[in-house]
Design an enzyme around this catalytic site. Structure first.
Site, PDB file in Angstrom:
ATOM      1  N   ILE A 102      49.439  47.358  33.111  1.00  0.00           N
ATOM      2  CA  ILE A 102      49.474  47.148  34.563  1.00  0.00           C
ATOM      3  C   ILE A 102      49.443  48.505  35.264  1.00  0.00           C
ATOM      4  CG2 ILE A 102      50.922  46.338  36.464  1.00  0.00           C
ATOM      5  CD1 ILE A 102      51.547  43.886  34.765  1.00  0.00           C
ATOM      6  N   LEU A 103      48.576  48.590  36.267  1.00  0.00           N
ATOM      7  CA  LEU A 103      48.413  49.858  36.995  1.00  0.00           C
ATOM      8  C   LEU A 103      49.204  49.786  38.294  1.00  0.00           C
ATOM      9  CD1 LEU A 103      44.604  49.927  36.310  1.00  0.00           C
ATOM     10  CD2 LEU A 103      46.258  51.579  35.382  1.00  0.00           C
ATOM     11  N   ASN A 117      38.466  43.352  37.795  1.00  0.00           N
ATOM     12  CA  ASN A 117      39.106  42.858  36.574  1.00  0.00           C
ATOM     13  C   ASN A 117      38.537  41.493  36.222  1.00  0.00           C
ATOM     14  OD1 ASN A 117      41.129  42.715  34.465  1.00  0.00           O
ATOM     15  ND2 ASN A 117      42.277  41.301  35.759  1.00  0.00           N
ATOM     16  N   HIS A 119      39.761  38.046  34.350  1.00  0.00           N
ATOM     17  CA  HIS A 119      40.971  37.362  33.879  1.00  0.00           C
ATOM     18  C   HIS A 119      40.575  35.994  33.321  1.00  0.00           C
ATOM     19  CE1 HIS A 119      45.197  36.430  33.557  1.00  0.00           C
ATOM     20  NE2 HIS A 119      44.908  35.236  34.034  1.00  0.00           N
TER      21      HIS A 119
HETATM   22  C1  GAR Z   1      39.437  38.767  27.665  1.00  0.00           C
HETATM   23  O1  GAR Z   1      39.564  37.397  27.480  1.00  0.00           O
HETATM   24  C2  GAR Z   1      39.930  39.172  29.036  1.00  0.00           C
HETATM   25  O2  GAR Z   1      39.637  38.235  30.029  1.00  0.00           O
HETATM   26  C3  GAR Z   1      41.415  39.228  28.800  1.00  0.00           C
HETATM   27  O3  GAR Z   1      41.551  39.808  27.522  1.00  0.00           O
HETATM   28  C4  GAR Z   1      40.387  39.530  26.737  1.00  0.00           C
HETATM   29  C5  GAR Z   1      39.815  40.836  26.251  1.00  0.00           C
HETATM   30  O4  GAR Z   1      38.772  40.625  25.336  1.00  0.00           O
HETATM   31  N1  GAR Z   1      42.081  39.975  29.823  1.00  0.00           N
HETATM   32  C6  GAR Z   1      43.295  39.671  30.282  1.00  0.00           C
HETATM   33  O5  GAR Z   1      43.976  38.783  29.829  1.00  0.00           O
HETATM   34  C7  GAR Z   1      43.783  40.556  31.418  1.00  0.00           C
HETATM   35  N2  GAR Z   1      44.846  39.923  32.129  1.00  0.00           N
HETATM   36  P1  GAR Z   1      37.684  41.724  25.034  1.00  0.00           P
HETATM   37  O6  GAR Z   1      38.419  43.030  24.677  1.00  0.00           O
HETATM   38  O7  GAR Z   1      36.944  41.179  23.850  1.00  0.00           O
HETATM   39  O8  GAR Z   1      36.811  41.884  26.236  1.00  0.00           O
END
Ligand code: GAR
Length: 206
Positions: A102-103, A117, A119
């Site tokens: 978290i930034l 971002n 999500h």
């Molecule tokens: C993705 O599903 C992304 O949406 C999520 O983490 C995964 C990363 O996968 N992000 C979050 O949950 C942020 N709150 P990746 O490294 O293969 O792109």
């Protein structure tokens, strides 16, 4: 404004990662295929030296950097190190693609409407502090919702609280596990939505 004139300068994008980097890959592929044409990934920054996303960046001949929180006495100094690097590289736009940190407002206020971002849920469901990665999908399954999805949004000081840019719904099916659902949300939503949204935002800054 260059009105999409490809001879003119592209927006310089930094992608911040922590893990596998499949969303980074989707962005790199979109650049290759021309879906992303107003921006160029110039830097991939990880907060984990072992992140596979760094390999993906290297395979695409994109410059990489690793900045570790533990190397700094405070969150502010850690964020200043990232800001200094982005300034030095002339970064215009930042994408958080699976960046699991978290930034603070110090960082987010430096880049108003210039941090994006992705999500893995339909915000405002299953989001905010503590909701990341598989935890998001586990929470959706535990609640029993029948539809989930992904959201691309601008980043401000509120975790997952910035203005929504795009969303896409994905069905939850009987027998889903967090892993199965994560994969479906990535395939049907994240990997499509993020590059498209990035092109839209990049174009607006050309
Ligand atoms: C993705 O599903 C992304 O949406 C999520 O983490 C995964 C990363 O996968 N992000 C979050 O949950 C942020 N709150 P990746 O490294 O293969 O792109």
């Amino acid at each position: 404004m260059n009105g999409g004139n490809e001879l003119e300068k592209k927006v310089k994008i930094a992608v911040m990662v922590s893990g596998g980097g499949t969303n980074l890959q989707a962005i790199l592929d979109a650049e290759k295929s021309g879906i992303l044409r107003s921006g160029k990934v110039s830097l991939v920054l990880s907060n984990k030296a072992s992140a596979y996303a760094l390999e993906r960046a290297k395979n695409a001949q994109v410059e990489t950097a690793v900045i570790l929180r533990k190397d700094y006495a405070s969150q502010r100094e850690y964020e200043d190190a990232m800001i200094d690097l982005f300034t030095q590289k002339g970064i215009d736009l930042i994408v958080l693609a699976g960046f699991m940190n978290i930034l603070s407002s110090h960082f987010t206020d430096t880049y108003p409407k210039r941090i994006i971002n992705v999500h893995p849920s339909l915000i405002p469901a299953f989001c905010g502090e503590g909701f990341y990665g598989l935890r998001v999908h586990r929470a959706a399954l535990d609640y029993g919702v029948k539809v989930t999805g992904a959201t691309v949004h601008f980043v401000n000081e509120i975790p997952d609280g910035g203005e929504i840019i795009a969303q896409k719904a994905v069905e939850i099916l009987p027998g889903d596990t967090p892993e199965i659902l994560q994969r479906r949300v990535m395939e049907q939503a994240e990997w499509i939505l993020l590059p498209q949204a990035l092109e839209t935002v990049s174009k607006s800054y050309c």
